[in-house]
Design an enzyme around this catalytic site. Structure first.
Site, PDB file in Angstrom:
ATOM      1  N   ASN A   1      -9.699   1.165  10.102  1.00  0.00           N
ATOM      2  CA  ASN A   1      -8.800   1.016  11.243  1.00  0.00           C
ATOM      3  C   ASN A   1      -9.350   1.757  12.462  1.00  0.00           C
ATOM      4  O   ASN A   1      -9.833   1.155  13.407  1.00  0.00           O
ATOM      5  CB  ASN A   1      -7.399   1.490  10.886  1.00  0.00           C
ATOM      6  CG  ASN A   1      -6.396   1.318  12.019  1.00  0.00           C
ATOM      7  OD1 ASN A   1      -5.329   1.915  12.026  1.00  0.00           O
ATOM      8  ND2 ASN A   1      -6.707   0.504  13.017  1.00  0.00           N
TER       9      ASN A   1
ATOM     10  N   LYS B   1       0.868  -1.175   0.000  1.00  0.00           N
ATOM     11  CA  LYS B   1       0.000   0.000   0.000  1.00  0.00           C
ATOM     12  C   LYS B   1       0.906   1.227   0.000  1.00  0.00           C
ATOM     13  O   LYS B   1       1.623   1.484   0.964  1.00  0.00           O
ATOM     14  CB  LYS B   1      -0.911   0.011   1.225  1.00  0.00           C
ATOM     15  CG  LYS B   1      -1.801   1.246   1.310  1.00  0.00           C
ATOM     16  CD  LYS B   1      -2.549   1.293   2.631  1.00  0.00           C
ATOM     17  CE  LYS B   1      -3.288   2.616   2.773  1.00  0.00           C
ATOM     18  NZ  LYS B   1      -3.856   2.783   4.131  1.00  0.00           N
TER      19      LYS B   1
ATOM     20  N   ALA C   1      -9.965   5.209   4.688  1.00  0.00           N
ATOM     21  CA  ALA C   1      -9.838   6.383   5.559  1.00  0.00           C
ATOM     22  C   ALA C   1     -11.141   7.149   5.719  1.00  0.00           C
ATOM     23  O   ALA C   1     -11.875   7.364   4.759  1.00  0.00           O
ATOM     24  CB  ALA C   1      -8.746   7.340   5.071  1.00  0.00           C
TER      25      ALA C   1
END
Length: 256
Positions: free
Chosen positions: A207, A98, A185
């Site tokens: 996350n 990534k 995100a």
């Protein structure tokens, strides 16, 4: 649910997990297991076998059926990202990378120029390149054209929990892409993950929303179920929206 295909790899889960922000590796592992995720991303700096408290590679390597996707978080230039990618491949054995380049620590927005330059080199070096980018349809297409395995446009700023503020641009990227589009995100809630999947995203990466939850494993399970529901809704086909009310029953009385 159908499988997610990235390069020659197939995953039955369309939820990708980040490994930062968890209070400890035990909670992280519990969340990964609860999520059913088969692809997790970890920063190169967490491959630290000399300091066990900082090392995530050891605990993650113990998970069955989980593929590691190292990331270049912390890199501020293409050169730094390329170097980090090669070190990560040596340590992990994973072909995935990534590409994450954000030179400004205040807003953490990805640098499009450095990201593109790093991606070109890493594709030629045999990596499965998955660049983290702003929701820019032109950049996404250029990255596809040079051979990236997927694109990872942001929903909103990293860790902000502002959801899908880039919704309209994401729709364009999805429509124009022939490689997986993975929203990465900004997601805060499972409903936002479901919304992303309903739009046609191939997967979501989460996350902070899981790691910062009151009960990370339970939240991981909730995100997993939301991703499945969103994908099924996309495949079923959502009804068309209307600017006016549309009657679902006859508007006249019987015998009128």
């Amino acid at each position: 649910m159908d499988s997610l295909h990235i390069g020659s790899y197939s995953f039955s889960s369309r939820l990708i997990l980040g490994t930062g922000k968890f209070s400890n590796s035990k909670v992280m592992l519990e969340a990964i297991r609860a999520s059913g995720s088969q692809l997790v991303t970890v920063a190169l700096r967490r491959f630290n076998r000399e300091q066990a408290e900082d090392d995530l590679f050891g605990p993650l390597s113990a998970l069955e059926a989980v593929t590691l996707m190292p990331n270049t978080s912390g890199a501020s230039t293409a050169a730094e990202a390329i170097r980090a990618a090669h070190i990560a491949r040596q340590l992990s054995g994973s072909p995935f990378i990534k590409v994450e380049i954000h030179p400004n620590p205040q807003h953490l927005m990805p640098d499009p120029i450095e990201t593109f330059e790093a991606a070109k080199v890493l594709v030629n070096d045999g990596f499965l390149v998955m660049p983290y980018i702003a929701a820019d349809p032109v950049l996404a297409k250029r990255l596809e054209e040079i051979g990236c395995a997927s694109v990872m446009p942001l929903g909103s700023a990293i860790g902000s929990g502002q959801g899908l503020s880039t919704f309209e641009m994401l729709k364009i990227i999805i429509r124009e892409s022939t490689i997986p589009v993975i929203v990465d995100a900004g997601l805060r809630s499972p409903s936002e993950a479901a919304h992303a999947m309903e739009m046609g995203c191939s997967a979501v990466l989460v996350n902070s929303a899981i790691a910062a939850a009151g009960n990370p494993p339970a939240m991981a399970e909730a995100f997993s179920e939301a991703v499945i529901a969103g994908r099924k809704a996309f495949q079923a086909g959502l009804m068309e929206q209307s600017g006016e009310a549309v009657a679902t029953s006859p508007l006249t009385f019987l015998g009128a």
